[in-house]
Design a protein around this motif. Structure first.
Motif, PDB file in Angstrom:
ATOM      1  N   TYR A 406     -93.100  16.686   6.637  1.00 13.37           N
ATOM      2  CA  TYR A 406     -93.409  15.822   5.765  1.00 13.37           C
ATOM      3  C   TYR A 406     -93.579  17.241   4.506  1.00 13.37           C
ATOM      4  O   TYR A 406     -93.266  17.096   3.019  1.00 13.37           O
ATOM      5  CB  TYR A 406     -95.147  15.634   5.698  1.00 13.37           C
ATOM      6  N   GLN A 410     -91.234  16.995   1.166  1.00 15.03           N
ATOM      7  CA  GLN A 410     -91.659  17.012  -0.111  1.00 15.03           C
ATOM      8  C   GLN A 410     -91.103  18.097  -1.112  1.00 15.03           C
ATOM      9  O   GLN A 410     -90.551  18.359  -1.782  1.00 15.03           O
ATOM     10  CB  GLN A 410     -93.345  17.053  -0.090  1.00 15.03           C
ATOM     11  N   GLN A 413     -87.847  16.735  -1.949  1.00 14.73           N
ATOM     12  CA  GLN A 413     -88.358  15.915  -2.710  1.00 14.73           C
ATOM     13  C   GLN A 413     -88.013  16.828  -4.126  1.00 14.73           C
ATOM     14  O   GLN A 413     -87.335  16.066  -5.180  1.00 14.73           O
ATOM     15  CB  GLN A 413     -89.294  14.978  -2.696  1.00 14.73           C
ATOM     16  N   ASP A 414     -88.942  17.576  -4.364  1.00 15.79           N
ATOM     17  CA  ASP A 414     -89.905  18.794  -5.396  1.00 15.79           C
ATOM     18  C   ASP A 414     -87.477  19.537  -5.750  1.00 15.79           C
ATOM     19  O   ASP A 414     -87.379  19.433  -6.983  1.00 15.79           O
ATOM     20  CB  ASP A 414     -90.021  19.824  -4.761  1.00 15.79           C
TER      21      ASP A 414
END
Length: 625
Positions: A406, A410, A413-414
């Motif tokens: 996870y 993230q 995605q960042d």
């Protein structure tokens, strides 16, 4: 017709699954090749609770002649004895020839008995099952078949007892540590799960006695007598826990549930029994086949197997479950611990729906506060499925710690969001740089309208510097830490290839290797260096000037100031014009220096022309890295 074969080592049986066999494959009307002798005792054979097929080897076992087929085989094919006797198996029944040829030939050559199990499927459902022994006797091959059950017609007295696809039921029993049996007409039929529990293979005599009760430890023998009395008294349902000792000497605790069916006169018609291994964990390491599954998760710290997680008393989890939730296996209670520490209310409500059986399947991703601490959180995925087997409800599931995945997701995605910003920044800077080049071009078109070669040289040099900047910086997406020495060295190489070979000019540079600059500084700095270099190329060297050289020396003066010294060994300039106000090139250099927040002056040199540029090493960047 589709055929699947697999050898079951525990039962020493070859299992043959036959799917969608057609009438054409089952029977062909062909001429006989041999007049077979009649089988004696035909009336006796027809009344035996089994089928017997007899084959005569042909050409050393390459094929087989049918001497007779059993009653069931004839009924299934809707054929008569005289339609098959004396025919070659391969011609009369190509489907069965394909299935049986290897086994018949092997038994003929070795004279050793083989065991087969046939499972017939029609439209994806199990339609019939039979166990077969293939025997060599009197120079013939004899198939003795015992019909176990059909899906079209249940045994008399089995109403209400569901008959399962054996493969599926064995898998469910394996997961839930259960087995079952039914007793009809004083004969027992045991599922594979029972044999898993007692750790032994099947025996042909198992149908004649209760193989579980025979293993009961002496202290529990009176309990067995009590159970028998209760069951014989007419009770439809009864439950008890007994202890057995397996053939390997291991004591097991079994939860027994019995269901009986009686006729209108109160006579016992049939009995169904469900057996669950509830042996305590202290003995589980070698006693239960389900431990093979649990042991398969021993090395996993992120994935846990959950067996009957909805059962408050008889659940079993792999060790990784307790690692994930950081609880002690000995003190853990399968009640409210998980729900109390789940952050998302929607996930908690899904759990409650499953507990209320409003849903039969749960798939959730949730945040878990380890020991209730919101500062110590894990991201988990859980899957639980509820199913019924043997008139009881069971469940199985998996818990996965996906925290690391996870976090990586993230971060990705960042990074993608940051990449979008960088792309916008690149487009913005490309646009600005093109606007600057366009402005320079318009200025020089007016200043050098009769000297287009100068305009071309200048634009080539500027484009080369900016292309170098794009190539090295934008590909790495690092706008804050650009190594200056790499750029100056590459710029010298490009200028050498572009102009140096043509005009005989050598470029020499010394740059502090530790100088790193942001994009805001290096862009105008490279353009200043470019303009100063082009001024020297244009004005410093007559055509016959010897040893034409342009040198650059760049170093740090302090923590936030850099110094550029650029000189040529050309003809020099009029000292009265050292105020840098008299040429277009000087105007461009002054504007770029202002954009750089720098300071530039002429140097007093013995020969040629020199400049000293002071520039900052740091400047506020427009992008947050």
């Amino acid at each position: 017709m589709d055929i699947e074969k697999r050898y079951i080592r525990l039962e020493d049986t070859m299992e043959i699954r036959i799917k969608n066999i057609t009438e054409e494959e089952l029977f062909h009307l062909v001429d006989p090749i041999y007049e077979t002798p009649k089988i004696p005792f035909r009336s006796v054979l027809k009344n035996l609770p089994c089928d017997m097929d007899v084959f005569i080897p042909y050409k050393g076992g390459q094929d087989f002649i049918i001497q007779t087929l059993g009653v069931s085989a004839l009924e299934r094919g809707n054929i008569r004895e005289e339609d098959v006797e004396g025919r070659l198996l391969s011609e009369c029944s190509p489907g069965y020839s394909k299935i049986l040829q290897d086994t018949l030939e092997e038994v003929y050559k070795t004279q050793e008995t083989k065991k087969l199990r046939f499972l017939y499927y029609q439209d994806g459902k199990l339609a019939r099952l039979s166990n077969v022994k293939v025997v060599y006797d009197l120079e013939k091959i004899i198939l003795i078949s015992e019909l176990k059950y059909t899906m079209e017609k249940k045994y008399e007295g089995t109403e209400g007892f569901e008959i399962y696809d054996e493969n599926k039921s064995s898998l469910i029993e394996y997961f839930s540590q259960t087995g079952s049996y039914y007793k009809i007409n004083d004969k027992y039929s045991w599922t594979q799960g029972v044999y898993n529990i007692i750790n032994r293979s099947r025996d042909e005599n198992d149908e004649y006695y209760n193989i579980i009760f025979e293993l009961v430890i002496p202290k529990d023998k009176p309990l067995i007598e009590q159970i028998q009395k209760k069951l014989d008294s007419g009770m439809a349902n009864y439950e008890s826990v007994i202890r057995i000792k397996t053939f390997t000497g291991v004591t097991k605790y079994l939860d027994m549930k019995f269901y009986s069916k009686f006729d209108d006169n109160g006579e016992l018609v049939s009995r169904y029994g469900l057996i669950k291994d509830i042996t305590k964990s202290s003995e589980k390491s070698i006693t239960r086949p389900v431990d093979f599954l649990l042991n398969g998760f021993q090395k996993s710290k992120k994935l846990a197997l959950l067996i009957d997680p909805l059962n408050p008393n008889q659940y079993e989890y792999s060790e990784s479950f307790y690692d994930i939730i950081n609880e002690d296996e000995e003190t853990y209670s399968n009640e409210k611990v998980i729900l109390e520490n789940i952050v998302e209310h929607d996930a908690v409500e899904s759990f409650r729906k499953l507990l209320r059986r409003e849903i039969s399947e749960l798939k959730e991703t949730f945040t878990y506060n380890v020991k209730g601490d919101p500062n110590n959180q894990k991201i988990c995925e859980i899957y639980i499925e509820v199913f019924e087997f043997g008139q009881e409800e069971h469940s199985i599931g998996f818990l996965t710690d996906i925290t690391e995945d996870y976090v990586k997701q993230q971060e990705l995605q960042d990074a993608n969001e940051h990449q979008k910003v960088l792309i916008k920044e690149v487009h913005h800077r490309v646009k600005n740089n093109l606007q600057v080049l366009n402005s320079f071009l318009n200025l020089e078109k007016r200043a050098y309208k009769d000297q287009p070669e100068i305009i071309i040289d200048h634009m080539q040099s500027r484009l080369s510097s900016l292309a170098l900047l794009h190539e090295k910086t934008y590909n790495t997406s690092d706008f804050k830490n650009i190594n200056l020495k790499e750029y100056i060295d590459d710029q010298d190489i490009k200028l050498k290839n572009l102009i140096g070979h043509r005009d005989g000019i050598d470029f020499k540079s010394t740059v502090d290797p530790d100088i790193t600059l942001s994009i805001e500084i290096i862009t105008p700095l490279l353009l200043v260096v470019d303009e100063l270099t082009m001024n020297s190329i244009k004005h410093a060297f007559p055509e016959d000037w010897p040893n034409k050289t342009i040198t650059k020396d760049i170093k740090k003066l302090d923590g936030n100031t850099g110094e550029l010294i650029i000189k040529d060994n050309g003809v020099g300039i009029d000292k009265t014009k050292k105020d840098m106000k008299t040429s277009l090139g000087c105007e461009i250099i002054k504007n770029l220096t202002k954009q750089l927040d720098g300071e530039i002056k002429y140097l007093d040199v013995n020969e040629g022309t020199g400049f000293r540029l002071l520039f900052p090493l740091t400047m506020e960047h427009t992008i947050s890295q």
